[in-house]
Design a protein around this motif. Structure first.
Motif, PDB file in Angstrom:
ATOM      1  N   SER A   1       0.695  -1.088   0.077  1.00  0.00           N
ATOM      2  CA  SER A   1      -0.144   0.258  -0.168  1.00  0.00           C
ATOM      3  C   SER A   1       1.036   1.158   0.156  1.00  0.00           C
ATOM      4  O   SER A   1       1.915   1.861  -1.300  1.00  0.00           O
ATOM      5  N   TRP A   2       1.077   2.165   0.782  1.00  0.00           N
ATOM      6  CA  TRP A   2       2.195   3.045   1.254  1.00  0.00           C
ATOM      7  C   TRP A   2       3.633   2.378   1.659  1.00  0.00           C
ATOM      8  O   TRP A   2       3.775   1.685   1.753  1.00  0.00           O
TER       9      TRP A   2
ATOM     10  N   SER B   1      11.093   2.184  -9.729  1.00  0.00           N
ATOM     11  CA  SER B   1      10.438   1.510 -10.581  1.00  0.00           C
ATOM     12  C   SER B   1       9.712   2.934 -11.850  1.00  0.00           C
ATOM     13  O   SER B   1       8.687   3.366 -12.109  1.00  0.00           O
TER      14      SER B   1
ATOM     15  N   LEU C   1       5.138  -3.920  -9.965  1.00  0.00           N
ATOM     16  CA  LEU C   1       4.745  -3.234  -8.441  1.00  0.00           C
ATOM     17  C   LEU C   1       3.059  -3.796  -8.729  1.00  0.00           C
ATOM     18  O   LEU C   1       2.405  -4.074  -9.461  1.00  0.00           O
ATOM     19  N   GLU C   2       2.147  -3.825  -7.871  1.00  0.00           N
ATOM     20  CA  GLU C   2       1.252  -4.312  -7.499  1.00  0.00           C
ATOM     21  C   GLU C   2       0.320  -3.306  -6.246  1.00  0.00           C
ATOM     22  O   GLU C   2       0.666  -3.491  -5.111  1.00  0.00           O
ATOM     23  N   GLU C   3      -0.758  -2.174  -6.318  1.00  0.00           N
ATOM     24  CA  GLU C   3      -1.031  -0.994  -4.927  1.00  0.00           C
ATOM     25  C   GLU C   3      -2.092  -1.614  -4.311  1.00  0.00           C
ATOM     26  O   GLU C   3      -3.205  -2.392  -5.669  1.00  0.00           O
ATOM     27  N   TYR C   4      -2.831  -1.468  -3.160  1.00  0.00           N
ATOM     28  CA  TYR C   4      -3.682  -1.494  -2.741  1.00  0.00           C
ATOM     29  C   TYR C   4      -3.466  -0.172  -1.830  1.00  0.00           C
ATOM     30  O   TYR C   4      -3.112   0.407  -1.210  1.00  0.00           O
TER      31      TYR C   4
ATOM     32  N   ILE D   1      -7.232   3.727  -7.879  1.00  0.00           N
ATOM     33  CA  ILE D   1      -6.077   2.635  -7.961  1.00  0.00           C
ATOM     34  C   ILE D   1      -7.169   1.040  -8.859  1.00  0.00           C
ATOM     35  O   ILE D   1      -6.088  -0.030  -9.243  1.00  0.00           O
TER      36      ILE D   1
ATOM     37  N   ASN E   1      -4.916  -1.838 -10.507  1.00  0.00           N
ATOM     38  CA  ASN E   1      -4.658  -2.566 -10.102  1.00  0.00           C
ATOM     39  C   ASN E   1      -6.650  -4.035 -11.011  1.00  0.00           C
ATOM     40  O   ASN E   1      -6.929  -4.068 -10.467  1.00  0.00           O
TER      41      ASN E   1
END
Length: 310
Positions: A80-81, A97, A107-110, A139, A143
């Motif tokens: 996440s952050w 990145s 990158l896999e962001e939540y 987001i 994703n």
């Protein structure tokens, strides 16, 4: 790794042994801890053993994952952050990145809650978790694993995230017994959920105590021995993060890290001197020097016990 590691009576071993038996190239890993109880000693041992191609999972991938990225251990980050808390960027992550990076990582962001929900689903044996979340963000546009379902009770549209099952979870705690019953107090993060969601669990403790002491204070037991594969006794293993009741957060380290990590040259010099240039955490502590550690020793604030009688 022993076939029935979780049922052994005595799981105590060195950090070197625990990492070598549990984690392999190309696997997924979570080193948990939310500001508190972040096991840098484990991250350093992973770097020393030259383990590569890892999927690194964490709500807040701060310095420990950035060091693993700089060392070339990580191919994908699920997070996440990300940042150096209160200071600035994670420079290895930032460099790797960028679009033109030759060693770019995936990158896999939540959101924070999205990552928590993934661990909750994994720990509960559910395929996914629903959230009343992501409505005001984009987001989900980047994703594809963030999806939507209609609530069968209200008809409301909800976001979903899939369960996550890391190959290995590393959980730092204040104290544990040799069987792996781990006790934590203070800020907990997602240690419990990460451990229950993972295939293999390494418990790292500041102190190893008798099981009788664990049983006298059962509500502090966050991780039960039945899910634990290895127990490591590693005092100061979470530095520069902190361990409630043992030592303070090394804020000076985090501030100084901004300059150390800004260039690949200064970054690699640090890793060579303080990670690859030492055999283990004990040697790291001796290299840094006793005067350095003395300023971080905790000030005692005791909590009264309670009566469990009936």
């Amino acid at each position: 790794m022993a076939k029935n590691a979780k049922i052994r009576g005595d799981k105590l071993c060195s950090m070197k042994e625990a990492i070598a038996e549990s984690l392999h190239d190309g696997e997924s890993l979570v080193i948990d801890g939310f500001t508190h109880l972040i096991c840098f000693a484990a991250g350093h041992e992973i770097i020393r053993q030259g383990i590569k191609g890892l999927t690194a999972i964490r709500l807040t991938p701060d310095l420990v994952y950035d060091q693993m990225i700089e060392a070339g251990s990580v191919k994908k980050l699920v997070f996440s952050w990300a940042g150096n808390p209160g200071v600035g960027s994670l420079h290895a992550l930032r460099r790797r990145s960028q679009k033109d990076s030759k060693s770019r990582i995936e990158l896999e962001e939540y959101s924070h809650f999205g990552m928590v929900a993934r661990f909750l689903a994994g720990s509960a044996g559910l395929p996914f978790w629903t959230l009343n979340n992501y409505g005001g963000t984009n987001i989900g546009d980047v994703n594809p694993l963030i999806r939507k379902v209609q609530c069968p009770y209200t008809g409301k549209e909800l976001a979903t995230v899939p369960a996550i099952h890391p190959d290995v979870a590393i959980v730092h705690c204040q104290r544990a017994d040799k069987q792996g019953n781990a006790q934590v107090w203070g800020l907990m993060g997602t240690q419990k959920e990460a451990a229950f969601a993972s295939q293999r669990v390494i418990v790292v403790a500041e102190e190893i105590v008798e099981t009788s002491l664990i049983r006298r204070d059962p509500n502090r037991t966050l991780i039960p021995s039945i899910i634990v594969d290895h127990v490591v006794h590693e005092p100061w293993g979470a530095h520069p993060s902190y361990v409630q009741g043992y030592y303070d957060r090394d804020n000076e380290f985090y501030v100084n890290w901004e300059q150390i990590s800004k260039t690949p040259e200064t970054y690699q010099n640090y890793l060579q001197d303080f990670v690859c240039g030492v055999k283990n955490r004990d040697e790291y502590r001796r290299k840094v020097g006793s005067d350095y550690w003395n300023r971080l020793v905790k000030k005692s604030r005791m909590c009264e016990g309670v009566d469990y009688g009936f």
